[in-house]
Write an enzyme that holds these catalytic residues in place. Structure first.
Site, short mmCIF file in Angstrom:
data_model
loop_
_atom_site.label_atom_id
_atom_site.label_comp_id
_atom_site.label_asym_id
_atom_site.label_seq_id
_atom_site.Cartn_x
_atom_site.Cartn_y
_atom_site.Cartn_z
N GLU A 196 -18.52 -3.77 9.87
CA GLU A 196 -18.13 -5.09 9.64
C GLU A 196 -16.74 -5.39 9.69
O GLU A 196 -16.07 -4.43 9.65
CB GLU A 196 -18.49 -5.84 8.17
CG GLU A 196 -19.94 -5.67 7.95
CD GLU A 196 -20.48 -5.69 6.44
OE1 GLU A 196 -19.63 -5.86 5.61
OE2 GLU A 196 -21.68 -5.45 6.09
N ASP A 224 -9.67 -11.01 5.86
CA ASP A 224 -8.41 -11.12 5.00
C ASP A 224 -8.47 -12.41 4.37
O ASP A 224 -7.75 -13.39 4.71
CB ASP A 224 -7.17 -10.73 5.86
CG ASP A 224 -5.94 -10.22 5.01
OD1 ASP A 224 -6.29 -10.00 3.77
OD2 ASP A 224 -4.98 -10.36 5.77
N CYS A 269 26.44 -21.82 26.23
CA CYS A 269 27.81 -21.26 26.56
C CYS A 269 28.29 -21.97 27.81
O CYS A 269 27.37 -22.48 28.80
CB CYS A 269 27.54 -19.85 27.00
SG CYS A 269 28.73 -19.33 28.08
N GLU A 324 -16.06 -13.21 1.09
CA GLU A 324 -14.80 -13.54 1.16
C GLU A 324 -14.41 -14.86 1.90
O GLU A 324 -14.90 -15.37 2.72
CB GLU A 324 -14.12 -12.43 2.21
CG GLU A 324 -12.60 -12.14 2.33
CD GLU A 324 -12.33 -10.96 1.50
OE1 GLU A 324 -13.12 -10.67 0.76
OE2 GLU A 324 -10.97 -10.65 1.31
N TYR A 363 -20.79 -10.49 2.43
CA TYR A 363 -21.03 -9.20 3.06
C TYR A 363 -21.80 -8.08 2.01
O TYR A 363 -21.90 -6.83 2.41
CB TYR A 363 -19.74 -8.49 3.48
CG TYR A 363 -18.67 -9.05 2.50
CD1 TYR A 363 -18.50 -8.25 1.29
CD2 TYR A 363 -17.42 -9.47 3.03
CE1 TYR A 363 -17.73 -8.31 0.55
CE2 TYR A 363 -16.48 -9.85 2.18
CZ TYR A 363 -16.47 -9.00 0.88
OH TYR A 363 -15.47 -9.16 0.11
N LYS A 412 -13.08 -6.56 8.32
CA LYS A 412 -12.58 -6.58 6.93
C LYS A 412 -11.96 -7.90 6.99
O LYS A 412 -10.98 -7.95 7.61
CB LYS A 412 -11.72 -5.43 6.72
CG LYS A 412 -11.29 -5.42 5.20
CD LYS A 412 -10.60 -4.08 4.77
CE LYS A 412 -10.19 -4.15 3.44
NZ LYS A 412 -9.41 -5.04 2.88
N CYS A 415 31.65 -17.61 23.36
CA CYS A 415 30.30 -16.59 24.00
C CYS A 415 31.06 -15.36 23.84
O CYS A 415 32.11 -15.11 24.24
CB CYS A 415 30.28 -17.05 25.36
SG CYS A 415 29.26 -16.19 26.40
N ASP A 430 0.78 -1.17 -0.08
CA ASP A 430 0.05 0.13 -0.09
C ASP A 430 0.92 1.26 -0.12
O ASP A 430 0.60 2.36 -0.66
CB ASP A 430 -0.83 0.22 1.10
CG ASP A 430 -2.22 -1.11 1.20
OD1 ASP A 430 -2.16 -1.56 0.14
OD2 ASP A 430 -2.63 -1.23 2.17
N CYS A 441 31.88 -14.19 27.75
CA CYS A 441 32.69 -14.57 28.29
C CYS A 441 33.80 -15.24 27.83
O CYS A 441 34.77 -16.02 28.30
CB CYS A 441 32.48 -15.42 29.56
SG CYS A 441 31.53 -17.02 29.02
N CYS A 480 30.11 -16.68 33.40
CA CYS A 480 29.44 -15.70 32.44
C CYS A 480 28.85 -14.85 32.74
O CYS A 480 27.66 -15.07 33.34
CB CYS A 480 28.86 -16.64 31.26
SG CYS A 480 28.24 -15.82 29.88
N LYS A 511 -8.36 0.31 7.92
CA LYS A 511 -7.19 -0.28 7.90
C LYS A 511 -6.60 -0.41 9.48
O LYS A 511 -6.04 0.69 9.92
CB LYS A 511 -6.10 -0.13 6.89
CG LYS A 511 -6.60 -0.31 5.43
CD LYS A 511 -6.53 -1.49 4.85
CE LYS A 511 -5.51 -1.67 4.38
NZ LYS A 511 -5.31 -2.91 3.45
S1 IVH Z 1 -17.46 -4.62 0.87
C1 IVH Z 1 -18.64 -2.37 -2.83
N1 IVH Z 1 -17.13 -5.71 2.96
O1 IVH Z 1 -12.15 -5.97 0.88
C2 IVH Z 1 -18.19 -2.94 -1.50
N2 IVH Z 1 -15.29 -5.97 1.45
O2 IVH Z 1 -10.76 -3.45 -0.47
C3 IVH Z 1 -17.03 -3.97 -1.73
N3 IVH Z 1 -13.56 -7.25 2.29
O3 IVH Z 1 -12.70 -6.60 -2.24
C4 IVH Z 1 -16.65 -4.75 -0.44
N4 IVH Z 1 -14.16 -7.88 4.30
O4 IVH Z 1 -12.12 -8.49 -0.87
C5 IVH Z 1 -16.59 -5.62 1.89
N5 IVH Z 1 -17.03 -6.78 5.18
C6 IVH Z 1 -16.37 -6.50 4.05
C7 IVH Z 1 -15.20 -6.98 3.55
C8 IVH Z 1 -14.56 -6.76 2.22
C9 IVH Z 1 -13.22 -8.01 3.45
C10 IVH Z 1 -12.36 -7.36 1.36
C11 IVH Z 1 -13.05 -7.37 -0.22
C12 IVH Z 1 -12.93 -6.34 -0.88
C13 IVH Z 1 -11.72 -5.45 -0.03
C14 IVH Z 1 -11.91 -4.07 -0.44
#
Ligand code: IVH
Length: 695
Positions: free
Chosen positions: A130, A134, A442, A189, A241, A132, A424, A54, A427, A448, A330
């Site tokens: 919600e 991964d 050692c 996801e 989601y 996010k 060592c 990023d 010592c 030591c 994030k």
């Molecule tokens: S909503 C138009 N909700 O994050 C809205 N995305 O950077 C679309 N992701 O592509 C996404 N958890 O892979 C949404 N609770 C969540 C999420 C989520 C993970 C991911 C998803 C998306 C990426 C966006």
């Protein structure tokens, strides 16, 4: 930004020079970003952390913002994800799968809300928060309630057809419940829970397969391969989601209602989602989500906040890349890349020589990290780390920072291999490695200085002698002044010897002396922990203390009655052998003598006052020769817990403790149906009470 003349960093640059430099840098960034995007999206084998990636994209976007001529349509800043792999048939998404804009701080969230207020002319009516997740974003298409297509996101417009694989995930419904619409496209996801990830990597390593860098890559790698049986074996799951295209279905007014509806159709929606009223609610959610992150059991990298009302969402619409009505907060990165300056070693109180990484300081997991453990030489070799490497550093929650691995593509030839030093550094004694052990040690013993320092710190720590105020800093001062050399010396410190030390006034001296005085009467279990006998941790120490009550009794049992010691419940041969070895070392014996001279009691008082009633109503008869106890000790142990000792077996006898060469009492017990127990069960009886007899 042009430099002012007189800037100490260098001569003034003209705008042209700036543009030239920016053009070069942008080209380099584009190449680097493409390389990493390919590793991430196509190969599922990233070399750098998300945060690092990023940061590269942000830097490029910054340059393109400053010099508009640098922005090109094919720039990575203009794309979502990567072009799909040729392994799978392409799928053009009915509705584009958008990405999300990021908020890197709470201020960004506030700024986002301000934007919404500006656009709508009012504050949005509530938000859905919600986690996010991964993992790997997918789209699932249902026609008349039947799953007909499963696709990856790809570049947002075209993804890959991975239907056969997604069908293998138990949480992906094949058929929807209830009144399903004619057409429904759902986004979610796919993820791999942490435990499944750890087990998978274990299996992969055992079978010589490749291991995955993190659960997300494992999830992506499990879906983006050609064999559905492999996907099926991978314990994947999904949280959905978002809804894409639909035909038919109920009229929904909010995202929150959408989630409830999706659940009613049989989809798994993340239970941690919450509807909140305002920005304060969002911020509180973020705080809680971040705190729970390390223990959640699956990977999350932030919080997605969505304006809840669908009417608000329609009004706000989309930018070229992302919805305006949603934003991804994030979490601070748990992984970062930094330079490994050196590998040094620590010598601990047992002499174990442990390598650790000296890093260029880096902010990761919410703290600045400049050191990370490397455990042992095998670990350094297994990870393939060279001194001078760029390495991925991970710090999650309160966990000690560790090095995930090197970034080989960043090597420039200056990196050098590392091996455990043969002497060592503290010592100069040889460092040796016993063949079957992972650790190198050692051989300097208490000569030591590093070992002595660690021993002292352990000795004074909580759970051991608990000498308040005697941490590393004080220990270093006392060591450097020659005021202490062994743990026993602590008990010979006097106010006069401390006076005049820098930073030490009357109050700190009085406090330390009082703490030392309290330490003199620590319970035996604490003293045993403090002595640092191998294999004697707090649990074993408690067992030993309860059984022997004085350090002398334990040490003489260790040398003269090792078998009896080993037969004690919770001890065993290894521990008994270790205590014996410790007790036979003359250095340790003189340490014990000097501790005693210094006023350390190292014994527990005999129980006084009301006896415990753990064995109230229990009558035990003893017969035969016991290994772990004298007859008297066994009887005393029962009496002190409120039980009775019988001289003959009757129906009222609770149990008969049978030793070696038992007399007729054992037979009598059998005739009367009275349980006969051995010393192991007896130990449990003493610890747990009559319940121990039930099993
Ligand atoms: S909503 C138009 N909700 O994050 C809205 N995305 O950077 C679309 N992701 O592509 C996404 N958890 O892979 C949404 N609770 C969540 C999420 C989520 C993970 C991911 C998803 C998306 C990426 C966006």
């Amino acid at each position: 930004m042009t430099r002012r003349s007189g800037d100490p960093k260098g001569p003034a640059n003209g705008p042209d020079a700036d543009l030239l430099a920016a053009t070069d840098r942008a080209a380099a960034l584009r190449a680097e970003i493409r390389h990493h995007a390919e590793r991430y999206h196509l190969l599922d084998e990233p070399e750098i952390s998300d945060a690092q990636y990023d940061a590269l994209v942000r830097e490029l976007r910054g340059l393109e913002d400053r010099f508009a001529g640098l922005r090109r349509d094919d720039s990575p800043t203009q794309q979502v994800g990567a072009t799909p792999s040729v392994l799978f048939a392409p799928v053009v998404h009915r509705d584009r799968m958008f990405s999300l804009d990021n908020a890197l701080s709470r201020e960004h969230l506030a700024a986002w809300q301000e934007r919404l207020v500006r656009e709508l002319g009012r504050t949005p009516a509530g938000y859905t928060c919600e986690l996010k997740i991964d993992g790997l974003a997918v789209s699932l298409t249902y026609e008349n309630g039947k799953l007909v297509l499963g696709a990856t996101r790809g570049d947002g417009t075209t993804g890959e057809d991975v239907t056969a694989n997604l069908r293998m995930i138990a949480a992906v419904p094949q058929r929807l419940h209830g009144d399903a619409p004619r057409l429904l496209e759902v986004r979610g996801e796919v993820y791999m829970p942490d435990a499944a990830f750890a087990a998978l990597n274990r299996r992969q390593t055992e079978h010589g397969g490749k291991s995955f860098a993190n659960p997300r890559n494992a999830a992506a790698g499990s879906v983006r391969q050609k064999d559905p049986a492999i996907t099926a074996s991978r314990e994947l799951s999904i949280w959905v989601y978002q809804v894409g295209s639909t035909q038919g279905g109920p009229k929904l007014a909010s995202h929150w209602q959408t989630l409830t509806w999706l659940e009613s159709l049989g989809f798994a929606c993340n239970p941690a989602s919450a509807k909140v009223q305002d920005l304060d609610g969002v911020l509180a959610y973020v705080t809680a989500a971040q705190a729970d992150r390390p223990t959640r059991g699956y990977q999350t990298d932030g919080v997605v906040v969505k304006a809840d009302e669908l009417a608000d969402q329609r009004e706000l619409g989309f930018t070229a890349k992302a919805p305006r009505w949603a934003i991804a907060f994030k979490f601070p990165p748990e992984e970062q890349i930094t330079r490994l300056r050196a590998i040094e070693i620590n010598v601990g109180r047992t002499g174990a020589a442990t390598p650790f990484a000296v890093l260029e300081p880096v902010f990761v997991g919410g703290a600045t990290v400049s050191m990370a453990t490397l455990h042992n030489a095998d670990e350094v070799a297994r990870k393939g780390i060279l001194v001078g490497d760029w390495v991925i550093v991970r710090r999650a929650g309160d966990v000690i920072p560790e090095i995930v691995g090197p970034v080989p593509s960043r090597r420039d030839g200056s990196q050098t291999a590392w091996s455990m030093p043969t002497a060592c550094p503290f010592c100069q004694s040889p460092i040796v490695r016993v063949a079957e052990e992972k650790v190198a040690r050692c051989t300097g013993g208490l000569a030591c200085p590093s070992r002595v320092r660690e021993y002292l710190a352990h000795f004074a720590s909580r759970g051991a002698m608990d000498v308040d105020g005697l941490g590393y800093k004080t220990i270093d001062t006392l060591l450097s002044r020659g005021l202490i050399r062994t743990p026993a010396d602590i008990f010979f410190l006097t106010p006069a010897s401390l006076r005049g030390l820098e930073g030490w006034g009357d109050v700190s001296i009085t406090n330390l002396m009082a703490a030392i005085e309290r330490a003199r009467t620590r319970p035996l279990a604490n003293v045993l922990v403090a002595l640092g006998i191998r294999h004697v941790g707090s649990t074993v120490a408690r067992v030993l203390a309860q059984r022997y009550r004085t350090l002398d009794a334990l040490l003489s049992a260790a040398t003269c009655a090792t078998e009896a010691l080993a037969a004690t419940h919770g001890v065993g041969e290894v521990i008994a052998g270790s205590i014996r070895k410790w007790a036979e070392d003359p250095d340790n014996l003189s340490l014990v003598a000097r501790l005693r001279e210094g006023g350390v009691k190292a014994e527990d008082p005999q129980p006084t006052g009301a006896p415990s009633d753990l064995l109230a109503g229990v009558t035990i008869v003893v017969t035969g020769t016991l290994v772990g106890y004298t007859r008297e000790q066994a009887e005393q142990a029962v009496l002190s817990r409120g039980g009775k000792i019988g001289s003959s077996v009757s129906k009222k006898t609770t149990a008969v403790l049978v030793g070696e060469s038992p007399g007729s009492k054992a037979q009598k017990a059998e005739q009367l149906g009275v349980p006969r127990i051995d010393e192991r069960v007896f130990e449990r009886l003493l610890a747990e009470g009559p319940d121990a007899l039930a099993g």
